[in-house]
Motif scaffolding. Structure first.
Motif, PDB file in Angstrom:
ATOM      1  N   TYR A  26      -0.960  -0.692 -10.862  1.00  0.00           N
ATOM      2  CA  TYR A  26      -0.407  -2.043 -10.981  1.00  0.00           C
ATOM      3  C   TYR A  26      -0.633  -2.578 -12.392  1.00  0.00           C
ATOM      4  O   TYR A  26      -1.688  -3.115 -12.711  1.00  0.00           O
ATOM      5  N   GLY A  38      -4.599  -4.558 -11.301  1.00  0.00           N
ATOM      6  CA  GLY A  38      -4.715  -3.839 -10.052  1.00  0.00           C
ATOM      7  C   GLY A  38      -5.229  -4.628  -8.874  1.00  0.00           C
ATOM      8  O   GLY A  38      -4.606  -4.656  -7.816  1.00  0.00           O
ATOM      9  N   LEU A  41      -2.753  -7.671  -7.982  1.00  0.00           N
ATOM     10  CA  LEU A  41      -1.467  -7.269  -7.413  1.00  0.00           C
ATOM     11  C   LEU A  41      -1.638  -6.517  -6.093  1.00  0.00           C
ATOM     12  O   LEU A  41      -0.817  -6.656  -5.186  1.00  0.00           O
ATOM     13  N   ASN A  45      -0.016  -7.724  -2.487  1.00  0.00           N
ATOM     14  CA  ASN A  45       0.720  -6.802  -1.630  1.00  0.00           C
ATOM     15  C   ASN A  45       0.078  -6.654  -0.253  1.00  0.00           C
ATOM     16  O   ASN A  45       0.785  -6.504   0.751  1.00  0.00           O
TER      17      ASN A  45
END
Length: 120
Positions: A26, A38, A41, A45
């Protein structure tokens, strides 16, 4: 937290190696500069219940083991989990909870959540 892949239980660890691995997946490009985002994100998600995020988070979480399963085995294990548990909702919740307990990740997530509330 443990997750079974190919009939073997793997302990997930949310440390530096976990963060580095997610940062590779990410990334954000801002005016030609790449930044690893990372944890943030992956968190977004997972909150949005994106199954591909499960693969990346679990893969990063077991990356501290010397013999890690291939991505295809992790994907199969997630699909098996969904069949057994009638979906993935509990896995999303458990991963988010465990990430929030990690001494390496919890401050990042707390800061991110606070900033997200302020921008609403």
């Amino acid at each position: 937290m443990e997750f079974k892949v190919n009939n073997k239980e793997y302990a997930l660890k949310f440390g530096i190696k976990f963060i580095r691995q997610l940062d590779e997946v990410y990334k954000v490009d801002y005016q030609g500069l790449e930044f690893g985002m990372g944890v943030n994100l992956a968190y977004i998600n997972l909150v949005q219940k994106n199954p591909t995020a499960l693969v990346e988070v679990i893969k990063a979480g077991i990356s501290h083991h010397t013999n890690t399963p291939k991505q295809s085995k992790i994907e199969s294990a997630i699909e098996e989990y969904a069949e057994i548990h009638d979906g993935l909702s509990t896995l999303f919740t458990e991963l988010l909870d465990e990430m929030g307990k990690s001494v390496m990740v919890k401050d990042t997530l707390k800061d991110f959540q606070e900033k997200a509330v302020k921008t609403k």
